[in-house]
Design a protein around this motif. Sequence first.
Motif, PDB file in Angstrom:
ATOM      1  N   ARG A 149      39.611  68.986  -0.341  1.00 25.65           N
ATOM      2  CA  ARG A 149      39.924  69.099  -1.768  1.00 25.65           C
ATOM      3  C   ARG A 149      38.746  68.661  -2.626  1.00 25.65           C
ATOM      4  NH1 ARG A 149      44.941  66.442  -0.047  1.00 25.65           N
ATOM      5  NH2 ARG A 149      46.552  68.029   0.305  1.00 25.65           N
ATOM      6  N   LEU A 150      38.000  67.657  -2.139  1.00 26.64           N
ATOM      7  CA  LEU A 150      36.894  67.118  -2.923  1.00 26.64           C
ATOM      8  C   LEU A 150      35.663  68.022  -2.888  1.00 26.64           C
ATOM      9  CD1 LEU A 150      37.033  63.312  -2.011  1.00 26.64           C
ATOM     10  CD2 LEU A 150      37.479  64.333  -4.248  1.00 26.64           C
ATOM     11  N   THR A 151      35.365  68.582  -1.731  1.00 24.92           N
ATOM     12  CA  THR A 151      34.100  69.308  -1.578  1.00 24.92           C
ATOM     13  C   THR A 151      34.254  70.770  -1.177  1.00 24.92           C
ATOM     14  OG1 THR A 151      33.917  68.584   0.716  1.00 24.92           O
ATOM     15  CG2 THR A 151      32.895  67.184  -0.931  1.00 24.92           C
ATOM     16  N   GLY A 152      35.472  71.199  -0.922  1.00 24.30           N
ATOM     17  CA  GLY A 152      35.677  72.576  -0.504  1.00 24.30           C
ATOM     18  C   GLY A 152      35.884  72.686   0.983  1.00 24.30           C
ATOM     19  N   ARG A 153      36.918  73.401   1.351  1.00 19.23           N
ATOM     20  CA  ARG A 153      37.281  73.509   2.767  1.00 19.23           C
ATOM     21  C   ARG A 153      36.174  74.115   3.601  1.00 19.23           C
ATOM     22  NH1 ARG A 153      43.093  75.265   5.114  1.00 19.23           N
ATOM     23  NH2 ARG A 153      42.536  75.459   7.306  1.00 19.23           N
ATOM     24  N   GLN A 154      35.558  75.174   3.114  1.00 19.87           N
ATOM     25  CA  GLN A 154      34.534  75.861   3.895  1.00 19.87           C
ATOM     26  C   GLN A 154      33.349  74.942   4.168  1.00 19.87           C
ATOM     27  OE1 GLN A 154      34.967  78.794   5.263  1.00 19.87           O
ATOM     28  NE2 GLN A 154      32.952  78.812   6.247  1.00 19.87           N
ATOM     29  N   ALA A 155      32.923  74.199   3.134  1.00 19.90           N
ATOM     30  CA  ALA A 155      31.764  73.315   3.287  1.00 19.90           C
ATOM     31  C   ALA A 155      32.035  72.230   4.325  1.00 19.90           C
ATOM     32  CB  ALA A 155      31.406  72.685   1.946  1.00 19.90           C
ATOM     33  N   ILE A 156      33.213  71.607   4.256  1.00 15.88           N
ATOM     34  CA  ILE A 156      33.543  70.547   5.211  1.00 15.88           C
ATOM     35  C   ILE A 156      33.695  71.119   6.610  1.00 15.88           C
ATOM     36  CG2 ILE A 156      35.377  68.957   5.905  1.00 15.88           C
ATOM     37  CD1 ILE A 156      33.540  67.833   3.797  1.00 15.88           C
ATOM     38  N   ALA A 157      34.353  72.273   6.732  1.00 22.72           N
ATOM     39  CA  ALA A 157      34.541  72.893   8.041  1.00 22.72           C
ATOM     40  C   ALA A 157      33.193  73.187   8.694  1.00 22.72           C
ATOM     41  CB  ALA A 157      35.369  74.166   7.909  1.00 22.72           C
ATOM     42  N   GLU A 158      32.257  73.699   7.923  1.00 23.84           N
ATOM     43  CA  GLU A 158      30.934  74.019   8.460  1.00 23.84           C
ATOM     44  C   GLU A 158      30.183  72.751   8.860  1.00 23.84           C
ATOM     45  OE1 GLU A 158      29.050  76.330   5.449  1.00 23.84           O
ATOM     46  OE2 GLU A 158      30.219  78.152   5.883  1.00 23.84           O
ATOM     47  N   THR A 159      30.299  71.706   8.032  1.00 27.43           N
ATOM     48  CA  THR A 159      29.621  70.441   8.340  1.00 27.43           C
ATOM     49  C   THR A 159      30.165  69.827   9.623  1.00 27.43           C
ATOM     50  OG1 THR A 159      29.170  69.976   6.008  1.00 27.43           O
ATOM     51  CG2 THR A 159      29.154  68.099   7.513  1.00 27.43           C
ATOM     52  N   LEU A 160      31.487  69.787   9.756  1.00 36.11           N
ATOM     53  CA  LEU A 160      32.097  69.185  10.938  1.00 36.11           C
ATOM     54  C   LEU A 160      31.833  70.013  12.192  1.00 36.11           C
ATOM     55  CD1 LEU A 160      35.525  67.984   9.489  1.00 36.11           C
ATOM     56  CD2 LEU A 160      33.496  66.616   9.965  1.00 36.11           C
ATOM     57  N   ALA A 161      31.787  71.336  12.038  1.00 36.10           N
ATOM     58  CA  ALA A 161      31.483  72.194  13.186  1.00 36.10           C
ATOM     59  C   ALA A 161      30.058  71.946  13.683  1.00 36.10           C
ATOM     60  CB  ALA A 161      31.676  73.658  12.809  1.00 36.10           C
ATOM     61  N   PRO A 179      29.431  67.162  15.197  1.00 28.63           N
ATOM     62  CA  PRO A 179      30.596  66.519  15.815  1.00 28.63           C
ATOM     63  C   PRO A 179      30.619  65.005  15.611  1.00 28.63           C
ATOM     64  CG  PRO A 179      29.611  68.105  17.312  1.00 28.63           C
ATOM     65  CD  PRO A 179      28.672  67.969  16.164  1.00 28.63           C
ATOM     66  N   GLU A 180      29.424  64.394  15.443  1.00 30.39           N
ATOM     67  CA  GLU A 180      29.378  62.940  15.265  1.00 30.39           C
ATOM     68  C   GLU A 180      30.029  62.489  13.961  1.00 30.39           C
ATOM     69  OE1 GLU A 180      25.567  64.484  13.360  1.00 30.39           O
ATOM     70  OE2 GLU A 180      26.822  64.965  15.096  1.00 30.39           O
ATOM     71  N   GLU A 181      30.270  63.425  13.039  1.00 28.55           N
ATOM     72  CA  GLU A 181      30.904  63.090  11.772  1.00 28.55           C
ATOM     73  C   GLU A 181      32.427  63.225  11.826  1.00 28.55           C
ATOM     74  OE1 GLU A 181      29.360  61.854   9.274  1.00 28.55           O
ATOM     75  OE2 GLU A 181      27.308  62.145  10.008  1.00 28.55           O
ATOM     76  N   ARG A 182      32.961  63.706  12.936  1.00 26.70           N
ATOM     77  CA  ARG A 182      34.409  63.928  13.023  1.00 26.70           C
ATOM     78  C   ARG A 182      35.161  62.642  13.347  1.00 26.70           C
ATOM     79  NH1 ARG A 182      33.918  68.907  17.343  1.00 26.70           N
ATOM     80  NH2 ARG A 182      32.487  70.208  16.124  1.00 26.70           N
ATOM     81  N   LEU A 183      36.416  62.579  12.889  1.00 26.70           N
ATOM     82  CA  LEU A 183      37.329  61.592  13.429  1.00 26.70           C
ATOM     83  C   LEU A 183      37.484  61.890  14.913  1.00 26.70           C
ATOM     84  CD1 LEU A 183      40.105  61.764  10.681  1.00 26.70           C
ATOM     85  CD2 LEU A 183      38.337  60.017  10.908  1.00 26.70           C
TER      86      LEU A 183
END
Length: 224
Positions: A37-49, A52-56
């Motif tokens: 919601r804060l940064t956009g779903r696509q941007a976060i999805a791409e960053t986490l993909a 992996p070190e940034e994922r829960l």
Amino acid sequence: MTIVSRLIRKMPPETSCHQFCALATKALRDAYLPLWRLTGRQAIAETLAAHPEERLCASAVIYSNRRREIWLVGDCQCLVGGELCENPKPYEQTLAEHRAERVQQMLACGMTPEEILVDDTARAAIIPEMLREMQQQNKTYAVIDGFLIPETRVPIITLDFRPWEIVLASDGYPFLCPTLQESEERLEEQKRSDPLNIGRFKATKGFTPGNNSFDDRTYVRFTV
């Protein structure tokens, strides 16, 4: 850990390993929603993909009494009738060997074990390699991180209807024993004899001063 443990408490008794993997993945993906919601779903999805070190991230070892199965999702371990079953990350031992070699070089150059434990530059040196290996997360090994879990990487141990004594534990016990006391004593002995974790048991980190272990640890023993 909190998200996954909350999910396990709510799961129906008949839940299968496949269903758990799907539910756990969804639970962690839902936890990313505020970021979307804060940064956009696509941007976060791409960053986490890409990172992996940034994922829960969590692991879980679960016993299903209804199915008489043990599931090892991630780097955890168990004893079943005294027999050890593990599911380590495939790169962990190689990186531990690399760190041990660097520590030995530091000791040969005159550094003391105490100095190395305070500032473990050998561990710092393997972090880039560790991050590269994490690109294989949920590809060559399984974790719970909100991305599809490769269930072929999730061992399932099926028990017959004989009585069994079971120990479920995290990987923070280098020598898993049939009792908590024995496991803690072996851990304490490891800390006394090889606090750098570069000998018989090698790890990607040592015992940080002030800590009574080098990693998280969970231990539960029961009979079925």
